[in-house]
Scaffold this active site. Structure first.
Site, mmCIF file in Angstrom:
data_model
loop_
_atom_site.group_PDB
_atom_site.id
_atom_site.type_symbol
_atom_site.label_atom_id
_atom_site.label_comp_id
_atom_site.label_asym_id
_atom_site.label_seq_id
_atom_site.Cartn_x
_atom_site.Cartn_y
_atom_site.Cartn_z
ATOM 1 N N MET A 76 -2.350 6.442 -0.348
ATOM 2 C CA MET A 76 -0.978 6.085 0.007
ATOM 3 C C MET A 76 -0.348 5.249 -1.097
ATOM 4 O O MET A 76 -1.051 4.608 -1.876
ATOM 5 C CB MET A 76 -0.940 5.313 1.327
ATOM 6 C CG MET A 76 -1.734 4.025 1.293
ATOM 7 S SD MET A 76 -1.647 3.092 2.829
ATOM 8 C CE MET A 76 -0.067 2.294 2.595
ATOM 9 N N CYS A 77 0.992 5.300 -1.159
ATOM 10 C CA CYS A 77 1.736 4.457 -2.095
ATOM 11 C C CYS A 77 3.014 4.021 -1.389
ATOM 12 O O CYS A 77 3.032 3.880 -0.169
ATOM 13 C CB CYS A 77 1.987 5.197 -3.411
ATOM 14 S SG CYS A 77 3.024 6.670 -3.265
ATOM 15 N N HIS A 78 4.093 3.844 -2.126
ATOM 16 C CA HIS A 78 5.342 3.397 -1.522
ATOM 17 C C HIS A 78 6.048 4.542 -0.779
ATOM 18 O O HIS A 78 6.386 4.408 0.391
ATOM 19 C CB HIS A 78 6.257 2.799 -2.603
ATOM 20 C CG HIS A 78 7.476 2.116 -2.042
ATOM 21 N ND1 HIS A 78 8.538 1.796 -2.835
ATOM 22 C CD2 HIS A 78 7.797 1.717 -0.807
ATOM 23 C CE1 HIS A 78 9.472 1.213 -2.089
ATOM 24 N NE2 HIS A 78 9.046 1.144 -0.851
#
Length: 119
Positions: A76-78
């Site tokens: 996951m990231c932003h």
């Protein structure tokens, strides 16, 4: 990572949803959740179960993921762009079950846990 990222960009199961990740966590399913954002982003908003490994450090820290090669790995990231690149790269390294969490922590805070700040 960019060259390998383009190689598998069309994989149908490359992404998973926030809802699916939440269901895995709720069910106690064995998988690895990696947050590939930077430490300053992680300090603002995070998912407790996620392991922080910034995108730029993943190649050097690949050996720490080796025990999980056959497991599901969700990155996951932003918003889901960096995590998609990382998931494709991991697949290129033989982590066939690597996926990106679509929408990232921003969608997570909207759809799953509104107590997680948006930024």
């Amino acid at each position: 990572m960019n060259e390998a990222s383009n190689a598998n960009a069309g994989a149908n199961d490359l992404e998973t949803t926030c809802e699916a990740v939440s269901a895995k966590l709720d069910a106690g399913e064995a998988f690895v959740l990696i947050d590939c954002r930077e430490p300053d982003e992680h300090a603002v908003a995070s998912v407790a179960a996620a392991r922080l490994i910034p995108m730029g450090e993943i190649p050097a820290r690949l050996e720490t993921l080796e025990p999980h090669r056959e497991q599901s790995i969700v990155v996951m990231c932003h918003h889901g762009m960096r995590s998609a690149q990382v998931a494709v790269w991991l697949r290129g390294q033989g982590f066939a079950k690597a996926q990106s969490m679509a929408g990232g922590i921003d969608l997570w805070s909207q759809a799953i846990d509104p107590s997680v700040p948006r930024y």
